[in-house]
Structures are given as structure tokens and as C-alpha cells.
Design an enzyme around this catalytic site. Structure first.
Site, PDB file in Angstrom:
ATOM      1  N   TYR A 107      63.639  50.689  37.963  1.00 56.40           N
ATOM      2  CA  TYR A 107      62.530  50.752  38.892  1.00 56.40           C
ATOM      3  C   TYR A 107      61.612  52.068  38.696  1.00 56.40           C
ATOM      4  CZ  TYR A 107      60.018  50.743  43.375  1.00 56.40           C
ATOM      5  OH  TYR A 107      59.054  50.775  44.071  1.00 56.40           O
ATOM      6  N   PHE A 152      32.599  32.216  44.492  1.00 56.78           N
ATOM      7  CA  PHE A 152      32.788  31.101  43.261  1.00 56.78           C
ATOM      8  C   PHE A 152      34.020  30.589  42.963  1.00 56.78           C
ATOM      9  CE2 PHE A 152      34.516  34.591  40.880  1.00 56.78           C
ATOM     10  CZ  PHE A 152      33.867  35.756  41.352  1.00 56.78           C
ATOM     11  N   PHE A 169      29.484  43.735  38.031  1.00 59.47           N
ATOM     12  CA  PHE A 169      30.773  42.752  37.992  1.00 59.47           C
ATOM     13  C   PHE A 169      31.252  42.317  39.219  1.00 59.47           C
ATOM     14  CE2 PHE A 169      34.568  40.871  37.150  1.00 59.47           C
ATOM     15  CZ  PHE A 169      34.513  39.704  36.243  1.00 59.47           C
ATOM     16  N   THR A 170      31.598  41.245  39.204  1.00 59.87           N
ATOM     17  CA  THR A 170      32.039  40.594  40.707  1.00 59.87           C
ATOM     18  C   THR A 170      32.978  41.308  41.399  1.00 59.87           C
ATOM     19  OG1 THR A 170      33.441  39.171  39.530  1.00 59.87           O
ATOM     20  CG2 THR A 170      31.260  38.090  40.280  1.00 59.87           C
ATOM     21  N   ARG A 226      27.962  31.426  35.716  1.00 58.16           N
ATOM     22  CA  ARG A 226      27.568  32.779  36.072  1.00 58.16           C
ATOM     23  C   ARG A 226      26.176  32.896  36.377  1.00 58.16           C
ATOM     24  NH1 ARG A 226      32.201  36.050  36.080  1.00 58.16           N
ATOM     25  NH2 ARG A 226      32.330  34.685  37.889  1.00 58.16           N
ATOM     26  N   ASP A 232      34.511  50.996  32.323  1.00 57.14           N
ATOM     27  CA  ASP A 232      35.254  49.814  32.566  1.00 57.14           C
ATOM     28  C   ASP A 232      35.292  49.295  31.120  1.00 57.14           C
ATOM     29  OD1 ASP A 232      35.970  47.295  32.767  1.00 57.14           O
ATOM     30  OD2 ASP A 232      34.695  46.471  34.407  1.00 57.14           O
ATOM     31  N   LYS A 285      42.336  41.122  28.717  1.00 61.28           N
ATOM     32  CA  LYS A 285      41.209  40.493  27.732  1.00 61.28           C
ATOM     33  C   LYS A 285      41.683  41.236  26.290  1.00 61.28           C
ATOM     34  CE  LYS A 285      39.089  39.753  31.759  1.00 61.28           C
ATOM     35  NZ  LYS A 285      39.638  40.217  33.187  1.00 61.28           N
TER      36      LYS A 285
HETATM   37  C1  P71 Z   1      36.641  37.080  33.438  1.00 63.47           C
HETATM   38  C2  P71 Z   1      37.197  38.090  34.406  1.00 63.47           C
HETATM   39  C3  P71 Z   1      38.435  37.355  35.168  1.00 63.47           C
HETATM   40  C4  P71 Z   1      37.564  37.062  36.398  1.00 63.47           C
HETATM   41  C5  P71 Z   1      37.183  38.095  37.193  1.00 63.47           C
HETATM   42  C6  P71 Z   1      36.503  37.567  38.475  1.00 63.47           C
HETATM   43  C7  P71 Z   1      35.861  36.197  38.497  1.00 63.47           C
HETATM   44  C8  P71 Z   1      36.134  35.363  37.480  1.00 63.47           C
HETATM   45  C9  P71 Z   1      36.998  35.667  36.497  1.00 63.47           C
HETATM   46  C10 P71 Z   1      37.460  40.377  34.764  1.00 63.47           C
HETATM   47  C11 P71 Z   1      36.984  41.613  34.909  1.00 63.47           C
HETATM   48  C12 P71 Z   1      35.860  42.005  33.926  1.00 63.47           C
HETATM   49  C13 P71 Z   1      35.493  43.480  33.737  1.00 63.47           C
HETATM   50  C14 P71 Z   1      34.295  43.764  33.135  1.00 63.47           C
HETATM   51  C15 P71 Z   1      36.766  43.888  35.674  1.00 63.47           C
HETATM   52  C16 P71 Z   1      37.586  42.630  35.744  1.00 63.47           C
HETATM   53  C17 P71 Z   1      38.449  42.406  36.614  1.00 63.47           C
HETATM   54  N1  P71 Z   1      36.852  39.146  34.155  1.00 63.47           N
HETATM   55  N2  P71 Z   1      35.882  44.208  34.780  1.00 63.47           N
HETATM   56  O1  P71 Z   1      35.578  37.692  32.699  1.00 63.47           O
HETATM   57  O2  P71 Z   1      35.458  40.997  33.030  1.00 63.47           O
HETATM   58  O3  P71 Z   1      39.727  42.504  35.988  1.00 63.47           O
HETATM   59  O4  P71 Z   1      40.606  39.962  36.480  1.00 63.47           O
HETATM   60  O5  P71 Z   1      41.896  42.014  35.365  1.00 63.47           O
HETATM   61  O6  P71 Z   1      41.099  41.773  37.817  1.00 63.47           O
HETATM   62  O7  P71 Z   1      36.974  36.009  33.537  1.00 63.47           O
HETATM   63  P1  P71 Z   1      40.981  41.242  36.606  1.00 63.47           P
END
Ligand code: P71
Length: 459
Positions: free
Chosen positions: A73, A450, A125-126, A383, A216, A259
Site C-alpha cells: 500500500y 462528445f 484540450f477538452t 474533433r 502538458d 500515450k
Molecule cells: C486522446 C485523449 C483521451 C481523450 C480524452 C478526452 C476526450 C477524448 C479522448 C487525453 C489527453 C490529452 C492531452 C493533451 C490530457 C489528456 C487527458 N487524450 N492532455 O487524445 O491528449 O489524459 O485521458 O489520461 O485522462 O484520445 P487522460
């Protein structure tokens, strides 16, 4: 000089079989999914280009690291290995693991943003913007105009426009700007890099005005590769060196390690300031878990440490970006309108140009993504206006200049032949574009619409 071929710096040890579906099955599936590719079952998908997030292929080294998981833990040895790896490769002294990127965004936003603040960034970013808004802040876009132009060939569309940044500073004052958040290889701009030169200028600006520089770093290695290819002073530097230099120019980092770092789950918040670290530790226990695991299993932290090392290898990045260029060039040769330069993690189709008969209020990118799925079982992601959501004050749709469909390439997963099939599918959709109909919402969620929004065809 003649252009030499390149090959993946790995061979394949295990495969996952794919399922093919019929057009009739896909027509049924997309209606059941409300024309939203997020709501499709993956069993109904043939080539899955929804995202590059968490769906990369881990190496044998990463899988063996999984067996070294210390699931204690508190104080897992894998945490210390991860922390040391992050300091060695990314420069940041303190690491707070989180379940994924948005976990880090939540903690950072809550610690640093007070209601009424403004948070500049190189395009939204979303999830990032939503966490800023939930903490009472307002996101302000300070990316260069070229980033919003599909046809601009600017080599560094991720760059910050200092006139926009200075305008904001004059309007609201440094005391209302808790930090600036800079993404490397800007996702929503089409996987477009920021230059080292621009980042260095930003460092000076932040020092001048005593504003924290947040990074980021979700796709930092891809950004580093582009710097190596496009910025003369960095041509002889390795991706690893450039990644370190980028990180060392910034104060705090949020990371979705699903990623670049090629793990299926995980993320972190990293920083150099001990006071900030203390505050982050105070919140991570509320939302994620103890500060030595955040939301992650010990085994996943170990696989992440290995993934970080693999992600900065030049030959890996060459093959990674090379595959995306391969798909992009094939599409361009057939006259398919895409965002240029070709991005780091995806090829972005220009839905405005492909479906000129569908007005933006009828969600052309959403419709294009659904049509591509029905055509061939290739899953992509909208997008455009659907992702952009509504203005939190006026309730009106944000209407982004970029109305795109993202063909996102998971790392080390698909072959060039999959890219050929994908290109042919897109070309077929383009040839029958006039048959694609606009959409309207039948269910619109209040936030991040979305993900779970549902649609029906108009007319
Ligand atoms: C991508 C994602 C995953 C995603 C997130 C939201 C809507 C659709 C798909 C995630 C990112 C990203 C950047 C630049 C932070 C996050 C969040 N991308 N910054 O592209 O691209 O990270 O998903 O691990 O929470 O499909 P998280």
C-alpha cells in the site's frame, strides 16, 4: 539523396485477432451507438483509430516489468523507480502518480486556480479546460493563428503568440494568471509541435512576470522528434536530450502516460517546487490514493518506468511518426484534404472540405466519422464542434475553425497494410461524400458531450 526505407525497430511476438463485420452489421451498430463512435462496442470495430490513448502495445520488457510489481500500500519500490526515472528523463524532482492525465489536471487546477482566474494555453484540450473551469478559471487561447488554419504549413503550429499573451496580461494582470499551460505536440491543433525557440522565449516571459509554466507533456517525445527534424540547432541532438531540455524549461508537468509512454493506464503530476508538492500530496489522497501510488498499481508504475525509456529512443520515434506520415501522404496523393503538416499522433481529415453540404451546426465531423465506420469498420474520433462544447456563460456552441476527424494511430499496434486499408476507406467515403447526411443531437450531456452524446440523421 534518395529516400531510404525505414522499418519498425521491433518484431511481433504476439498478435490479437481482428473481427470483420458486414456493412449491414455496421449500419445497425452505428444507429445503436447514436452515430457516436465512442458508443460503439470495440468488437464491432475492425481498425480502431479512435485514440492513441492506453491502446499501445507494450514491449516484452514492459510485460516483464509487470511481474515486478510491488503492491504494498505504501512506499512501493516501483514508485521510487518511477520517480527516479521521471527525474532522469524529464527533469522533474517530485512525482505524484495519478490514475491518468485528467487526475493530474484535477489536482493541479484545484491547487493553483482561484475563481476568476485566467489560464492561457496553446489551444484548449477538452479535459484540461474543463478542470480549469470547474476550479473557477477561464481558459484563454494564446496559440498562433496558423494553428487554427488547416492549410497553413507552419512547422510549429503549437507556438505561443506573445501578442495574445501580453494582451491578456494587460487586461487581467499577472495576479490573476496562476499559470500558463503549454501542451507539447498540441492535440487539438492536429498533433502540432511547439518549437524550442518559442518555449525558451516563454520561459523568459514567465520569469519576467513570475507566472508558473505548466507543461502538458502527454506527447512530449513526438514534439521532440519534430524539433530534431525541423529546428536546425537541434538536428544533431537525440530525442532523449531534446525531451529533457523541453521539460527542464518548465516548472510543473501533467502527464497522461497512456500515450507517449505506452502503458495502458496511468499518469502523473510532476514538479520541482516542494510547497506545491506538499499541496498535491494533500489532494492526491482525496481523489486518487496515497502519494506513493496515486491511482496506479505497483506493476503499472514499473511498466511506465520502462515505457518512458523506450519512448525517447530515436528509432522508435522515427517509425512512429513515419507511420503517420505514410498514411497522411497516401491520403494527400488521393486529394483528401487533411491538416498539414501531418501531425505526430494522427492524421486529421478536414470535414468542412470533405462535406461542404453539411453546415457546422449539423456536425459534419461527427457525420464523417460515422460514415467512415459504416464504410469499412475503421473507428475515428470527431474533433470539431461537438468536442468543443458550449460556452459556460452564454450556453452557445463554441464553433471552432477546425472541424476535423482524427485518425489516431496507436503506438506499435497496426501495420502499414492497415494504413493502406484505412486510406482506401477514407477515399471511398470521399467519393460518396454527397450521400453523407448532417446530424442533430437526440441526447446532449452537459459536460464533455462528445463522450456520450447521441445523434440522428437530419432529413
Ligand atoms: C486522446 C485523449 C483521451 C481523450 C480524452 C478526452 C476526450 C477524448 C479522448 C487525453 C489527453 C490529452 C492531452 C493533451 C490530457 C489528456 C487527458 N487524450 N492532455 O487524445 O491528449 O489524459 O485521458 O489520461 O485522462 O484520445 P487522460
Amino acid at each position: 539523396m534518395e529516400k531510404r526505407s525505414w522499418a519498425e525497430p521491433y518484431k511481433i511476438k504476439m498478435v490479437e485477432l481482428l473481427k470483420m463485420t458486414t456493412r449491414e452489421e455496421r449500419e445497425k451498430a452505428i444507429i445503436e451507438a447514436g452515430f457516436n463512435t465512442f458508443l460503439l462496442k470495440s468488437d464491432d470495430v475492425y481498425i480502431d483509430l479512435l485514440t492513441d490513448s492506453g491502446c499501445g502495445a507494450m514491449s516484452d520488457q514492459q510485460w516483464s516489468a509487470i511481474m515486478l510489481g510491488d503492491e504494498s500500500y505504501a512506499g512501493s519500490r516501483n514508485f521510487y523507480h518511477l520517480r527516479d526515472t521521471i527525474e532522469e528523463y524529464y527533469s522533474y524532482k517530485y512525482t505524484v502518480p495519478t490514475h491518468q492525465g485528467r487526475g493530474a489536471e484535477n489536482i493541479l487546477s484545484q491547487i493553483m486556480i482561484k475563481p476568476g482566474d485566467f489560464v492561457p494555453g496553446n489551444m484548449y484540450f477538452t479535459t484540461t479546460r474543463l478542470h480549469q473551469e470547474l476550479a473557477g478559471g477561464t481558459f484563454v487561447d494564446v496559440i498562433i493563428d496558423e494553428a487554427h488554419q488547416v492549410d497553413s504549413h507552419h512547422p510549429f503550429k503549437g507556438n505561443v503568440d506573445f501578442s495574445k499573451l501580453n494582451k491578456l496580461l494587460e487586461e487581467v494582470g499577472a495576479e490573476n494568471i496562476p499559470y500558463i499551460c503549454i501542451a507539447t505536440c498540441v492535440n487539438m491543433a492536429g498533433g502540432q509541435p511547439i518549437s524550442m525557440d518559442n518555449l525558451k522565449q516563454l520561459r523568459v516571459w514567465c520569469d519576467q512576470h513570475k507566472i508558473v509554466l505548466v507543461h502538458d507533456m502527454t506527447r512530449v517525445a513526438e514534439n521532440a522528434f519534430f524539433i530534431q527534424q525541423r529546428e536546425a540547432a537541434y538536428a544533431a541532438k537525440s530525442v532523449k536530450e531534446i525531451v529533457y531540455e523541453i521539460c527542464a524549461l518548465t516548472d510543473v508537468a501533467t502527464m497522461s502516460s497512456k500515450k507517449d509512454a505506452m502503458v495502458n493506464i496511468g499518469g502523473f503530476l510532476a514538479m520541482n517546487d516542494d510547497k506545491l508538492y506538499e499541496k498535491a500530496c494533500g489532494l492526491v489522497v482525496v481523489y486518487e490514493g496515497l502519494h506513493t501510488y496515486g491511482g496506479m498499481a505497483g506493476r503499472d508504475m514499473e511498466a511506465l518506468a520502462v515505457g518512458i525509456k523506450e519512448s525517447v529512443q530515436d528509432e522508435h520515434m522515427h517509425a512512429r511518426i513515419g507511420q503517420i506520415e505514410y498514411l497522411g501522404e497516401k491520403l494527400m496523393a488521393a486529394g483528401v484534404p487533411i491538416v498539414q503538416p501531418i501531425g505526430g499522433h494522427a492524421v486529421f481529415l478536414d470535414a468542412r472540405k470533405l462535406l461542404p453540404h453539411i453546415p457546422q451546426e449539423q456536425y459534419p465531423a461527427q457525420a464523417l466519422s460515422a460514415a467512415l465506420y459504416v464504410e469499412s469498420g475503421v473507428r475515428s474520433m470527431e474533433r470539431g464542434i461537438v468536442s468543443a462544447g458550449r460556452n459556460k456563460e452564454t450556453g452557445k456552441n463554441h464553433a471552432p475553425a477546425l472541424e476535423l476527424v482524427r485518425l489516431t494511430i496507436p503506438r506499435r499496434v497496426y501495420t502499414q497494410a492497415h494504413m493502406d486499408v484505412t486510406a482506401e476507406s477514407v477515399i471511398r467515403v470521399m467519393e460518396n461524400a454527397d450521400k453523407v447526411k448532417g446530424l442533430r443531437f437526440t441526447y446532449e450531456p452537459e459536460v464533455l458531450r462528445f463522450f456520450m452524446g447521441r445523434f440522428e440523421e437530419v432529413g
